[in-house]
Every structure is written in structure tokens, then in C-alpha cells.
Design a protein around this motif. Structure first.
Motif, short mmCIF file in Angstrom:
data_model
loop_
_atom_site.label_atom_id
_atom_site.label_comp_id
_atom_site.label_asym_id
_atom_site.label_seq_id
_atom_site.Cartn_x
_atom_site.Cartn_y
_atom_site.Cartn_z
N ARG A 25 -6.13 -50.14 26.47
CA ARG A 25 -6.98 -50.97 27.33
C ARG A 25 -6.46 -51.00 28.76
NH1 ARG A 25 -8.10 -49.89 22.68
NH2 ARG A 25 -9.97 -50.73 21.74
N VAL A 26 -5.16 -51.18 28.93
CA VAL A 26 -4.58 -51.28 30.27
C VAL A 26 -4.74 -49.96 31.01
CG1 VAL A 26 -2.41 -51.56 31.55
CG2 VAL A 26 -2.99 -53.15 29.70
N THR A 27 -4.42 -48.84 30.36
CA THR A 27 -4.57 -47.55 31.03
C THR A 27 -6.03 -47.24 31.31
OG1 THR A 27 -4.49 -46.39 28.89
CG2 THR A 27 -2.41 -46.59 30.13
N GLY A 28 -6.92 -47.64 30.41
CA GLY A 28 -8.35 -47.43 30.64
C GLY A 28 -8.85 -48.22 31.84
N VAL A 29 -8.42 -49.45 31.98
CA VAL A 29 -8.82 -50.28 33.13
C VAL A 29 -8.26 -49.68 34.42
CG1 VAL A 29 -8.47 -52.53 34.24
CG2 VAL A 29 -9.16 -52.41 31.84
N LEU A 30 -7.00 -49.23 34.39
CA LEU A 30 -6.40 -48.62 35.58
C LEU A 30 -7.18 -47.38 36.01
CD1 LEU A 30 -4.11 -48.54 37.66
CD2 LEU A 30 -2.78 -47.23 36.00
N ALA A 73 -0.75 -42.75 33.65
CA ALA A 73 -1.52 -43.60 32.73
C ALA A 73 -2.45 -42.75 31.87
CB ALA A 73 -2.32 -44.64 33.51
N LEU A 74 -3.09 -41.76 32.49
CA LEU A 74 -4.00 -40.87 31.74
C LEU A 74 -3.23 -40.10 30.68
CD1 LEU A 74 -6.74 -39.40 31.36
CD2 LEU A 74 -5.95 -37.78 33.09
N LEU A 75 -2.06 -39.56 31.04
CA LEU A 75 -1.28 -38.80 30.06
C LEU A 75 -0.84 -39.69 28.90
CD1 LEU A 75 0.85 -36.67 32.53
CD2 LEU A 75 -1.13 -35.92 31.19
N TYR A 76 -0.41 -40.92 29.20
CA TYR A 76 -0.03 -41.85 28.12
C TYR A 76 -1.23 -42.22 27.27
CZ TYR A 76 2.28 -45.60 25.64
OH TYR A 76 2.79 -46.39 24.65
N HIS A 77 -2.37 -42.44 27.92
CA HIS A 77 -3.61 -42.77 27.22
C HIS A 77 -3.97 -41.64 26.24
CE1 HIS A 77 -7.49 -45.01 27.16
NE2 HIS A 77 -8.01 -43.82 26.91
N VAL A 78 -3.89 -40.42 26.72
CA VAL A 78 -4.19 -39.26 25.87
C VAL A 78 -3.19 -39.16 24.73
CG1 VAL A 78 -4.27 -36.74 25.81
CG2 VAL A 78 -5.37 -37.97 27.68
N TRP A 79 -1.91 -39.36 25.03
CA TRP A 79 -0.90 -39.26 23.98
C TRP A 79 -1.14 -40.28 22.87
CZ3 TRP A 79 1.94 -36.85 20.92
CH2 TRP A 79 2.89 -37.50 20.13
N VAL A 80 -1.37 -41.54 23.23
CA VAL A 80 -1.59 -42.57 22.22
C VAL A 80 -2.83 -42.23 21.38
CG1 VAL A 80 -2.21 -45.00 21.85
CG2 VAL A 80 -0.41 -44.40 23.47
N GLY A 81 -3.90 -41.81 22.04
CA GLY A 81 -5.13 -41.46 21.32
C GLY A 81 -4.95 -40.27 20.40
N MET A 82 -4.34 -39.20 20.91
CA MET A 82 -4.14 -38.00 20.09
C MET A 82 -3.18 -38.27 18.93
SD MET A 82 -6.05 -35.54 20.93
CE MET A 82 -5.27 -34.31 19.91
N ARG A 83 -2.12 -39.01 19.20
CA ARG A 83 -1.17 -39.33 18.13
C ARG A 83 -1.86 -40.12 17.02
NH1 ARG A 83 2.47 -43.60 19.84
NH2 ARG A 83 0.78 -44.78 18.95
N ASP A 84 -2.68 -41.09 17.41
CA ASP A 84 -3.38 -41.89 16.40
C ASP A 84 -4.39 -41.05 15.62
OD1 ASP A 84 -1.87 -44.02 17.19
OD2 ASP A 84 -3.50 -45.06 18.22
N TRP A 107 1.81 -29.70 26.04
CA TRP A 107 0.62 -29.55 26.88
C TRP A 107 0.53 -30.67 27.91
CZ3 TRP A 107 -4.11 -32.45 26.95
CH2 TRP A 107 -5.10 -31.86 27.73
N LEU A 108 0.80 -31.91 27.52
CA LEU A 108 0.74 -33.04 28.45
C LEU A 108 1.83 -32.95 29.52
CD1 LEU A 108 -0.11 -35.97 26.01
CD2 LEU A 108 -1.61 -34.92 27.70
#
Length: 122
Positions: A25-30, A73-84, A107-108
Motif C-alpha cells: 500500500r505504501v509503495t503503491g501510494v508513493l 519503491a517500485l522494485l520492492y513492490h514488484v519483489w513482494v508481489g512476485m514473491r507472494d 532481474w530486479l
């Protein structure tokens, strides 16, 4: 304290997944705020939209720092999503999930290096 209620899922407490949910949520808002800032700069600028305009927007040091923060923030957002996604859907072959997670990390990191190169070349 982990509690097993008769199913395969082990409940580990009230904060299970809260950190990842909040990070998304935080990275998405940013990222959304950054998009609004860039769009506002585009709309307030007169003239054709071309390389010179884009280079001008990202030339200021504060904009480079902000952009880099959004890239992180985008890279962390992608990592959390892909990991899940990988943890949820690649359950039978743990080795395959590990290989895909390593590929995602490499890749990230490559994307981060490329973004730094592009951003500070302007």
C-alpha cells in the motif's frame, strides 16, 4: 507462539502478512503520487512533449532523488508481489520456486542498475 487449528496452515499471530500488505500500500501510494507530480509538470509546461521536456523535468537533483526513491519503491513492490505469487502458486516444486525467486532478484537488481545509469546520465 504458533497454533495449529487442524488444517495445514499454521497461524503465527495477528500480524501475519501485515508488513507485506502495508509495504504494497505504501509503495503503491508513493508511485501514484509520483505519477501525479510528473503529470502535473507535463500539463503545466507549454510546448511539444519531446526529449528536451523530459530531460528538463528530470534534470533537477530533487527530481532525480525522488525518481530514484520511486524506483526503489517500485522494485520492492514488484519483489513482494512476485514473491507472494510464487509462494502461492509454485507449491509442489520448491526448487523451481527458488530458481524463479533468484531470477526475479537478479532481474530486479539489473533493472535498478539500468535505472540509475539512465537517471544520472540526463
Amino acid at each position: 507462539m504458533a497454533v495449529n487449528y487442524g488444517s495445514k496452515r499454521i497461524v503465527v499471530g495477528a500480524h501475519y502478512g501485515l508488513r507485506d500488505w502495508l509495504a504494497q500500500r505504501v509503495t503503491g501510494v508513493l508511485m501514484a503520487l509520483f505519477t501525479v507530480i510528473v503529470l502535473a509538470q507535463l500539463l503545466l509546461t507549454k510546448g511539444p512533449v519531446g526529449y528536451d521536456l523530459w530531460a528538463g523535468i528530470f534534470a533537477a537533483q530533487w527530481m532525480k532523488v525522488l525518481t530514484f526513491s520511486v524506483i526503489v519503491a517500485l522494485l520492492y513492490h514488484v519483489w513482494v508481489g512476485m514473491r507472494d505469487v510464487l509462494m502461492d502458486y509454485i507449491t509442489a516444486a520448491v526448487w523451481l520456486r527458488l530458481v524463479l525467486q533468484i531470477f526475479t532478484i537478479v532481474w530486479l537488481v539489473g533493472c535498478a542498475g539500468w535505472a540509475i545509469q539512465v537517471l544520472w546520465r540526463l
